[in-house]
Write a protein that holds these residues in place. Structure first.
Motif, mmCIF file in Angstrom:
data_model
loop_
_atom_site.group_PDB
_atom_site.id
_atom_site.type_symbol
_atom_site.label_atom_id
_atom_site.label_comp_id
_atom_site.label_asym_id
_atom_site.label_seq_id
_atom_site.Cartn_x
_atom_site.Cartn_y
_atom_site.Cartn_z
ATOM 1 N N VAL A 54 0.842 -1.204 0.000
ATOM 2 C CA VAL A 54 0.000 0.000 0.000
ATOM 3 C C VAL A 54 0.875 1.252 0.000
ATOM 4 O O VAL A 54 0.574 2.234 -0.706
ATOM 5 C CB VAL A 54 -0.942 -0.018 1.221
ATOM 6 N N HIS A 55 1.942 1.233 0.779
ATOM 7 C CA HIS A 55 2.872 2.370 0.786
ATOM 8 C C HIS A 55 3.425 2.641 -0.608
ATOM 9 O O HIS A 55 3.497 3.806 -1.039
ATOM 10 C CB HIS A 55 4.023 2.084 1.756
ATOM 11 N N LEU A 56 3.805 1.598 -1.315
ATOM 12 C CA LEU A 56 4.356 1.779 -2.667
ATOM 13 C C LEU A 56 3.301 2.284 -3.639
ATOM 14 O O LEU A 56 3.600 3.076 -4.541
ATOM 15 C CB LEU A 56 4.963 0.461 -3.154
ATOM 16 N N LEU A 57 2.050 1.852 -3.470
ATOM 17 C CA LEU A 57 0.969 2.378 -4.306
ATOM 18 C C LEU A 57 0.774 3.874 -4.057
ATOM 19 O O LEU A 57 0.588 4.654 -5.005
ATOM 20 C CB LEU A 57 -0.328 1.636 -4.016
ATOM 21 N N LEU A 58 0.807 4.283 -2.798
ATOM 22 C CA LEU A 58 0.664 5.701 -2.476
ATOM 23 C C LEU A 58 1.839 6.510 -3.015
ATOM 24 O O LEU A 58 1.655 7.633 -3.516
ATOM 25 C CB LEU A 58 0.550 5.881 -0.955
ATOM 26 N N ALA A 59 3.039 5.937 -2.927
ATOM 27 C CA ALA A 59 4.208 6.631 -3.469
ATOM 28 C C ALA A 59 4.105 6.770 -4.980
ATOM 29 O O ALA A 59 4.448 7.816 -5.551
ATOM 30 C CB ALA A 59 5.480 5.869 -3.081
ATOM 31 N N ALA A 60 3.626 5.716 -5.653
ATOM 32 C CA ALA A 60 3.445 5.780 -7.100
ATOM 33 C C ALA A 60 2.392 6.822 -7.473
ATOM 34 O O ALA A 60 2.550 7.578 -8.435
ATOM 35 C CB ALA A 60 3.043 4.408 -7.641
ATOM 36 N N ALA A 61 1.291 6.867 -6.693
ATOM 37 C CA ALA A 61 0.251 7.865 -6.947
ATOM 38 C C ALA A 61 0.776 9.278 -6.716
ATOM 39 O O ALA A 61 0.432 10.217 -7.452
ATOM 40 C CB ALA A 61 -0.956 7.594 -6.053
ATOM 41 N N THR A 62 1.636 9.451 -5.706
ATOM 42 C CA THR A 62 2.233 10.760 -5.437
ATOM 43 C C THR A 62 3.095 11.211 -6.610
ATOM 44 O O THR A 62 2.972 12.350 -7.103
ATOM 45 C CB THR A 62 3.077 10.712 -4.154
ATOM 46 N N ALA A 63 3.976 10.327 -7.064
ATOM 47 C CA ALA A 63 4.839 10.672 -8.196
ATOM 48 C C ALA A 63 4.016 10.943 -9.447
ATOM 49 O O ALA A 63 4.333 11.850 -10.232
ATOM 50 C CB ALA A 63 5.834 9.536 -8.441
ATOM 51 N N ASN A 64 2.939 10.186 -9.638
ATOM 52 C CA ASN A 64 2.089 10.390 -10.811
ATOM 53 C C ASN A 64 1.369 11.734 -10.737
ATOM 54 O O ASN A 64 1.181 12.420 -11.761
ATOM 55 C CB ASN A 64 1.073 9.257 -10.909
ATOM 56 N N SER A 65 0.948 12.133 -9.533
ATOM 57 C CA SER A 65 0.296 13.430 -9.354
ATOM 58 C C SER A 65 1.256 14.568 -9.680
ATOM 59 O O SER A 65 0.880 15.553 -10.327
ATOM 60 C CB SER A 65 -0.212 13.581 -7.915
ATOM 61 N N VAL A 66 2.493 14.436 -9.231
ATOM 62 C CA VAL A 66 3.496 15.458 -9.525
ATOM 63 C C VAL A 66 3.757 15.530 -11.027
ATOM 64 O O VAL A 66 3.858 16.614 -11.612
ATOM 65 C CB VAL A 66 4.799 15.162 -8.758
ATOM 66 N N HIS A 67 3.831 14.369 -11.662
ATOM 67 C CA HIS A 67 4.078 14.332 -13.112
ATOM 68 C C HIS A 67 2.911 14.935 -13.891
ATOM 69 O O HIS A 67 3.100 15.599 -14.922
ATOM 70 C CB HIS A 67 4.311 12.895 -13.560
ATOM 71 N N SER A 68 1.686 14.719 -13.392
ATOM 72 C CA SER A 68 0.499 15.247 -14.079
ATOM 73 C C SER A 68 0.290 16.736 -13.809
ATOM 74 O O SER A 68 -0.515 17.377 -14.495
ATOM 75 C CB SER A 68 -0.748 14.468 -13.645
#
Length: 238
Positions: A54-68
């Protein structure tokens, strides 16, 4: 977490790819733990590994939000989106559970990941300020190593574990002939050594049942005894 939006685009893209790949690898690790021979349906170790996923999913979502370029870190599910910072309290639960497991199993090697989980919580992120981007980069680097090592150990454990298929493969490779049949004589299993022996004795290689095999073998043995062994030898070499 606004400092994350100052990261360069190539770095963000690398983080998005890394976190999604590592999250997939962590999911494989969790599935391996669940299907391992003798594994319990529920354990605190598996719960801890799920929390890391779950932590890695949240980290991936965070990086994706920054990229978007949303301007705020969001965990998006189609029409719904949630602020990621409030979800990071899950990492505090993971840190506490990891600390309990480290003490219970006497594993000081878990100290680094426990400290990392504690840092990726809302109070710690507020204190780090402009250092948060480096925390995200360090998080990705650490879990690339951890998940890679875990999957390597999973593969080795899978090769060493004994399963029904590995037992069948071992019997199939035995130099001794092995044949298994049910009460009605239907063959359930026959290894290659037994197949070669029966073929050498004149039986069909695709033998389907054993009801007539023992009678034929008795007859061959009687002929061999009556002929001083020459009949049996001659039949064996055919």
């Amino acid at each position: 977490m606004g400092f994350l939006f100052e990261l360069d685009t190539p770095v963000i893209v690398a983080l998005v790819v890394s976190f999604y790949v590592v999250a997939g690898g962590q999911l494989l690790h969790v599935l391996f733990l669940s299907t391992r021979c003798g594994a319990r349906p529920f354990s605190l170790v598996k719960l801890y590994e799920v929390l890391l996923f779950v932590h890695l999913l949240l980290a991936a979502a965070t990086a994706n939000s920054v990229h978007s370029g949303y301007g705020v870190a969001l965990f998006r599910l189609k029409a719904f989106s949630f602020p990621i910072e409030s979800l990071l309290w899950i990492d505090a639960v993971a840190a506490l559970l990891g600390l309990a497991l480290a003490i219970a199993y006497r594993r000081p090697i878990m100290t680094s990941e426990i400290a990392l989980m504690a840092l990726v919580t809302p109070p710690s992120i507020d204190m780090l300020g402009h250092l948060v981007p480096y925390l995200l980069i360090g998080d990705a680097a650490f879990f690339v190593f951890r998940v890679g090592a875990a999957l390597t150990l999973d593969v080795r454990a899978g090769r060493r574990s004994v399963s029904r298929l590995s037992i069948i493969d071992s019997i199939r490779a035995l130099p001794e002939g092995v044949i298994c049949a049910d009460d009605e004589g239907r063959i359930l299993f026959m290894n290659e050594s037994m197949r070669s022996c029966l073929t050498a004795l004149g039986f069909a290689g695709d033998l389907a049942e054993t009801r007539g095999v023992w009678d034929d073998l008795e007859e061959m043995a009687n002929k061999a005894e009556g002929g001083g062994g020459r009949g049996f030898a001659g039949r064996h070499s055919s």
